[in-house]
Design an enzyme around this catalytic site. Structure first.
Site, PDB file in Angstrom:
ATOM      1  NE  ARG A  54      -3.109   0.380   3.407  1.00 59.01           N
ATOM      2  CZ  ARG A  54      -2.294   1.037   4.345  1.00 59.01           C
ATOM      3  NH1 ARG A  54      -2.354   2.396   4.437  1.00 59.01           N
ATOM      4  NH2 ARG A  54      -2.248   0.532   5.447  1.00 59.01           N
ATOM      5  CE1 TYR A 107     -14.739   9.524 -17.087  1.00 57.13           C
ATOM      6  CE2 TYR A 107     -14.116   9.963 -14.807  1.00 57.13           C
ATOM      7  CZ  TYR A 107     -14.561   9.168 -15.917  1.00 57.13           C
ATOM      8  OH  TYR A 107     -15.073   7.835 -15.664  1.00 57.13           O
ATOM      9  CG  ASP A 179      -7.969  14.201 -17.008  1.00 59.83           C
ATOM     10  OD1 ASP A 179      -7.088  13.595 -17.755  1.00 59.83           O
ATOM     11  OD2 ASP A 179      -9.007  13.756 -16.733  1.00 59.83           O
ATOM     12  CE  LYS A 204     -10.731   5.661 -19.568  1.00 57.80           C
ATOM     13  NZ  LYS A 204     -11.091   6.859 -18.946  1.00 57.80           N
TER      14      LYS A 204
HETATM   15  C1  LIG Z   1     -11.573   7.705 -18.099  1.00 53.34           C
HETATM   16  C2  LIG Z   1     -11.344   8.885 -17.558  1.00 53.34           C
HETATM   17  C3  LIG Z   1     -11.190   9.223 -16.169  1.00 53.34           C
HETATM   18  C4  LIG Z   1     -11.171   8.222 -15.212  1.00 53.34           C
HETATM   19  O1  LIG Z   1     -10.255   7.073 -14.928  1.00 53.34           O
HETATM   20  P1  LIG Z   1     -10.442   5.704 -14.306  1.00 53.34           P
HETATM   21  O2  LIG Z   1      -9.202   5.229 -14.739  1.00 53.34           O
HETATM   22  O3  LIG Z   1     -11.768   5.299 -15.169  1.00 53.34           O
HETATM   23  O4  LIG Z   1     -10.793   6.107 -13.037  1.00 53.34           O
HETATM   24  C5  LIG Z   1     -10.518  10.496 -15.976  1.00 53.34           C
HETATM   25  N1  LIG Z   1     -10.403  11.589 -16.930  1.00 53.34           N
HETATM   26  C6  LIG Z   1     -10.577  11.217 -18.166  1.00 53.34           C
HETATM   27  C7  LIG Z   1     -10.354  12.112 -19.280  1.00 53.34           C
HETATM   28  C8  LIG Z   1     -11.164   9.806 -18.597  1.00 53.34           C
HETATM   29  O5  LIG Z   1     -11.087   9.755 -19.861  1.00 53.34           O
END
Ligand SMILES: *Cc1c(COP(=O)(O)O)cnc(C)c1O
Length: 394
Positions: A54, A107, A179, A204
């Site tokens: 952790r 998002y 992000d 992603k």
């Molecule tokens: C999918 C996504 C998230 C969230 O990420 P997870 O791995 O599903 O928690 C955040 N920002 C964007 C732009 C995303 O496409």
């Protein structure tokens, strides 16, 4: 500095405790120490890798080494998902009474954090039109501690002027967090533009094979150490096998992103002229209202496009049903093309009113995979032709 394809293959070499060429999976919850002094030391090493999983694990450290070098930041850390990265960071950086600025186009999970969770914890929030840098300035209050940006945004592909927001925030002693999921560090490096913290849904593009949930944060070690402290409490730990898979996925990130960019651009250009399509949202199109800004801060435009149909939800849904290669599934950034109707998808995170404000009903989000460009374009055009013909005969 080595190039990106060299970084993704070699940047983790210094954090390999073994001489195996392919890193072993450290499938262990804990690590033993030779003596009391060592044990006491590893227990407090920020983002350490050999105390308790952790707290950190060699597989985490390897991913972090690659991400930090790709993003051009001092350090990085991994989390169990993108949302774990965001929520852990925000909880570490703000307290009750503080104010956070976010974007209207963002998002769904980020939107829900801003609209639902933070206000419940006594943190006020303002969502602004990200296409207007002035809107960020107007939203600033003496209590503002953090600005959350996302560019290009999910799913409208709106662009934020990252340098302008970073300069504004610096001048007011406010932290910025971007992000970078859609762009990837191959197409955009927010830290180079002055952003303090970069985060990803590594689920992603970074992983790229739709088989792992993971998140990463990149930035100055001092900030990450504060976030790591809170991560010990949120327990947002990535499993060692998932970290290993993520590292393996990242080895080919530059190869994959080049193809995603080419496919995104080709699909956007092909669909932009189609009579069933009201508008294609893609920053690589000269018709995108922020194409100039996108070209300034990005070196490629990614594989995701927003396609707004003239026939609202019904036409969007029929188009999804006609596609042969892109399957109807949440997520993006994998080698396989996926497509969704965002207004249907985000109802688990946002209420109807919040969705109506952020996503048009006739919008399809198409995430181009790494298939052959000609196949994807022919498939999308055939689906668009079919829904157009149906609408014309009705
Ligand atoms: C999918 C996504 C998230 C969230 O990420 P997870 O791995 O599903 O928690 C955040 N920002 C964007 C732009 C995303 O496409």
């Amino acid at each position: 500095m080595p190039g990106n394809s060299t970084i993704t293959v070699h940047a983790d070499r210094e954090v390999h405790p073994s001489r195996a060429v392919a890193p072993p999976i450290y499938q262990t919850a804990t690590f033993w120490a030779e003596d009391g002094e060592t044990f006491a030391q590893v227990a407090v090493d920020p983002r350490g890798k050999d105390f308790y999983t952790r707290f950190g694990n060699p597989n985490h450290a390897q991913v972090a080494a690659v991400v930090a070098e790709l993003e051009g930041t001092e350090a990085a850390m991994v989390t169990a998902s993108g949302m774990a990265a965001l929520t852990t960071a925000v909880l570490a950086l703000v307290s009750a009474g503080d104010h956070v600025i976010g974007q209207k186009s963002t998002y769904g999970g980020t939107g829900s954090l801003l609209l639902n969770l933070l206000p419940r914890l006594g943190v006020s929030t303002t969502l602004v039109d990200q296409t207007d840098p002035e809107a960020f300035a107007q939203a600033l209050t003496p209590q503002t501690r953090l600005i959350l940006v996302e560019s290009p945004s999910n799913p409208l592909l709106q662009i934020t002027d990252l340098r302008a927001v970073a300069e504004l925030a610096r001048a007011h002693d406010v932290l910025t967090m971007a992000d970078n999921t859609f762009a990837t560090p191959l197409n955009q490096r927010p830290a180079d533009l002055g952003i303090d913290l970069v985060w990803h849904s590594a689920t992603k593009y970074l992983n790229g094979h739709s088989d792992v949930s993971a998140g990463v944060l990149a930035g100055p070690a001092e900030l990450l150490n504060r976030i790591w402290d809170v991560g010990l409490l949120t327990g947002a730990t990535l499993g060692p096998i998932d970290a290993w898979l993520l590292l393996r996925g990242m080895r080919t990130l530059p190869l994959r992103v080049a193809r995603h960019n080419a496919n995104g651009q080709a699909l956007a250009e092909a669909l932009n002229e189609h009579p069933a399509v009201a508008k294609v949202h893609y920053p690589g199109l000269a018709t995108h209202p922020q194409h100039k800004l996108a070209s300034r801060q990005m070196s490629g435009f990614g594989g995701v496009l927003g396609i707004e149909f003239t026939g609202g939800f019904e036409m969007a849904d029929a188009f999804l049903g006609r596609l042969r290669y892109p399957r109807r599934a949440a997520s993006l950034g994998g080698v396989e093309s996926l497509a969704v109707h965002p207004a249907s998808m985000w109802r688990g995170m946002l209420n109807e009113e919040q969705i109506a404000e952020s996503v048009p009903l006739g919008l399809v989000r198409l995430a181009a995979g790494t298939e052959d460009t000609a196949d994807l374009v022919a498939d999308a055009l055939a689906a668009a032709d079919a829904v157009h013909a149906t609408a014309a005969s009705a």
